[in-house]
Design an enzyme around this catalytic site. Structure first.
Site, PDB file in Angstrom:
ATOM      1  N   GLN A  43      35.220  38.036  47.478  1.00 37.83           N
ATOM      2  CA  GLN A  43      34.957  39.294  46.756  1.00 37.83           C
ATOM      3  C   GLN A  43      33.478  39.489  46.448  1.00 37.83           C
ATOM      4  O   GLN A  43      33.032  40.575  46.119  1.00 37.83           O
ATOM      5  CB  GLN A  43      35.743  39.310  45.439  1.00 37.83           C
ATOM      6  CG  GLN A  43      37.237  39.296  45.650  1.00 37.83           C
ATOM      7  CD  GLN A  43      37.978  38.807  44.419  1.00 37.83           C
ATOM      8  OE1 GLN A  43      38.402  39.600  43.597  1.00 37.83           O
ATOM      9  NE2 GLN A  43      38.121  37.502  44.276  1.00 37.83           N
TER      10      GLN A  43
ATOM     11  N   ARG B 155      58.871  37.916  51.199  1.00 39.57           N
ATOM     12  CA  ARG B 155      58.279  37.000  50.221  1.00 39.57           C
ATOM     13  C   ARG B 155      57.624  37.757  49.058  1.00 39.57           C
ATOM     14  O   ARG B 155      57.239  38.908  49.208  1.00 39.57           O
ATOM     15  CB  ARG B 155      57.161  36.186  50.881  1.00 39.57           C
ATOM     16  CG  ARG B 155      57.662  35.042  51.704  1.00 39.57           C
ATOM     17  CD  ARG B 155      56.507  34.380  52.423  1.00 39.57           C
ATOM     18  NE  ARG B 155      56.963  33.197  53.128  1.00 39.57           N
ATOM     19  CZ  ARG B 155      56.333  32.635  54.135  1.00 39.57           C
ATOM     20  NH1 ARG B 155      55.199  33.144  54.571  1.00 39.57           N
ATOM     21  NH2 ARG B 155      56.807  31.557  54.709  1.00 39.57           N
TER      22      ARG B 155
ATOM     23  N   ASP C 142      32.474  41.939  38.081  1.00 42.68           N
ATOM     24  CA  ASP C 142      33.564  42.103  37.106  1.00 42.68           C
ATOM     25  C   ASP C 142      33.504  43.441  36.366  1.00 42.68           C
ATOM     26  O   ASP C 142      34.478  43.834  35.726  1.00 42.68           O
ATOM     27  CB  ASP C 142      33.522  40.967  36.075  1.00 42.68           C
ATOM     28  CG  ASP C 142      33.897  39.623  36.672  1.00 42.68           C
ATOM     29  OD1 ASP C 142      34.261  39.582  37.859  1.00 42.68           O
ATOM     30  OD2 ASP C 142      33.820  38.606  35.951  1.00 42.68           O
TER      31      ASP C 142
HETATM   32  O1  F6P Z   1      31.087  36.788  36.829  1.00 40.71           O
HETATM   33  C1  F6P Z   1      31.515  37.005  38.100  1.00 40.71           C
HETATM   34  C2  F6P Z   1      32.455  35.952  38.562  1.00 40.71           C
HETATM   35  O2  F6P Z   1      32.761  36.417  39.793  1.00 40.71           O
HETATM   36  C3  F6P Z   1      33.701  35.682  37.700  1.00 40.71           C
HETATM   37  O3  F6P Z   1      34.724  36.596  37.891  1.00 40.71           O
HETATM   38  C4  F6P Z   1      34.082  34.298  38.109  1.00 40.71           C
HETATM   39  O4  F6P Z   1      34.806  33.634  37.113  1.00 40.71           O
HETATM   40  C5  F6P Z   1      32.758  33.659  38.322  1.00 40.71           C
HETATM   41  O5  F6P Z   1      31.865  34.674  38.715  1.00 40.71           O
HETATM   42  C6  F6P Z   1      32.808  32.522  39.318  1.00 40.71           C
HETATM   43  O6  F6P Z   1      31.532  32.075  39.576  1.00 40.71           O
HETATM   44  P1  F6P Z   1      31.131  30.759  40.371  1.00 40.71           P
HETATM   45  O7  F6P Z   1      32.311  30.301  41.161  1.00 40.71           O
HETATM   46  O8  F6P Z   1      29.993  31.167  41.233  1.00 40.71           O
HETATM   47  O9  F6P Z   1      30.730  29.778  39.368  1.00 40.71           O
END
Ligand code: F6P
Length: 359
Positions: free
Chosen positions: A285, A175, A140
């Protein structure tokens, strides 16, 4: 010197490169390194098998490999550790057990590789006397002390590639495609991938969006004969005066976000009459190997962390502040989140390019 290393929170491409950097730098100095498996769990529920020796052979050929050879958890906070009591899960402080077991393996200190949450835990341990060096990780990119965290560039590359691919299918079917990317409180991934990928609308947590403005900008585009559109929304994007889309809550961890793309697609379809689809890029990602940029940054972070150990700068986190690798007290690093400033050049560029930011 016996160093421990762990990886905590959500994974990010480059974790293995940091571990390699730490281990090889340590071996060069005649030190020993052990890895704690799955955050602090290796010292708790996986004890005594959760602490593994890390030699040269364990870190061979891993710099380009995604994930973490140590494993990770995002509900393993030893200060609020979920344990079962009388059939119910309750949160307990087991931090003293972690400290005792570190003493048992004769550890001199810990290299904690993690994001905001993991570094907060690290700071609590520092307050209890543990010697810790932090390494900033998060796709992030929301840690303020470092210009960039490793994992971010890889995530932006994946998201941009996905947006590129969506163009042809969106155009073929005329779309609106709404793509949800990660970014809880900071919209760096959405902004960078959205602008790079030529999205028409980019919605980030820092700018509450007005659905009418979003729809008006899509309609204007269709009126010019461009009868398809790409909307990129950070998972933490929220409507004016509204809330973030939440998927679920779980004891001992942050709320799970998700669903903003689906919500937006329904609203856009209803208001514009244009066929609209949504998709969530999610953990794609975070998966796969790091980009060259992240791989190099991660190796450098790992080596810099070992240099901080050598200098006795416990309680600090390595940070990339171009042109230098610096040390920032972890306490300071976690005091402020890095969200997207509204006058950031990429925001200005987005507006100049005609991208609707929902305001
Ligand atoms: O902090 C990184 C991150 O990728 C956030 O953007 C996302 O909300 C979170 O991790 C999701 O994490 P998980 O699905 O592993 O609990």
């Amino acid at each position: 010197m016996h160093l421990l290393v762990n990886t905590g929170g959500g994974d990010a491409p480059g974790l293995n490169a940091v571990i390699r950097g730490v281990v090889l730098s340590a071996i060069r100095r005649g030190w020993h390194v052990s890895g704690i498996r799955r955050g602090y769990n290796g010292l708790l529920e996986e004890w005594p098998h959760g602490v593994i020796k890390l030699g040269r052979e364990h870190v061979r050929g891993i710099a380009h490999v995604g994930g973490t050879i140590l494993g990770t958890v995002n509900k393993g906070n030893p200060f609020e550790y979920p344990v079962k009591e009388n059939g119910k899960v309750v949160l307990k402080d087991v931090s003293d057990l972690v400290l005792a077991r570190m003493r048992e393996v004769n550890a001199d200190g810990l290299i904690a590789i993690g994001g905001d949450g993991s570094l907060r835990i690290a700071q609590k341990f520092i307050d209890k006397g543990m010697k810790v060096i932090g390494v900033p990780k998060t796709i992030d990119n929301d840690l303020s002390a470092t210009q960039v965290t490793f994992g971010f560039d890889s995530a932006v590359s994946v998201a941009t590639d996905a947006i590129d691919r969506l163009h042809s299918t969106a155009e073929s079917h005329q779309r609106v495609m709404v793509v949800e990317v990660m970014g809880r409180y900071a919209g760096w991934i959405a902004l960078n991938a959205g602008v790079s990928g030529g999205a028409n609308v980019v919605l980030i947590p820092e700018i509450e969006f007005d659905i009418e403005k979003v729809c008006a900008s899509i309609k204007r585009r269709y009126e010019t004969g461009r009868c398809f559109a790409i909307v990129v929304a950070a998972e933490g994007a929220k409507p004016k005066g509204g809330q973030m889309a939440i998927k679920g809550t779980e004891l001992g961890r942050e709320v799970r976000l998700g669903g903003i793309a689906e919500q937006l697609a329904a609203q856009i379809g209803e208001r514009t009459g244009f066929e609209t689809r949504s998709l969530v890029l999610g953990h794609l990602q975070r998966g796969g190997g790091p980009t060259t940029f992240d791989r190099l940054l991660a190796l450098r972070f790992g080596c810099a962390a070992a240099r901080l150990v050598e200098q006795g700068r416990w309680g600090h986190m390595v940070a990339w502040q171009p042109p230098s690798m610096v040390a920032v007290p972890i306490k300071e690093a976690i005091s402020k989140m890095k969200d997207v400033p509204l006058d950031h050049d990429t925001v200005l560029a987005a507006r100049d390019l005609g991208v609707c930011l929902g305001d």
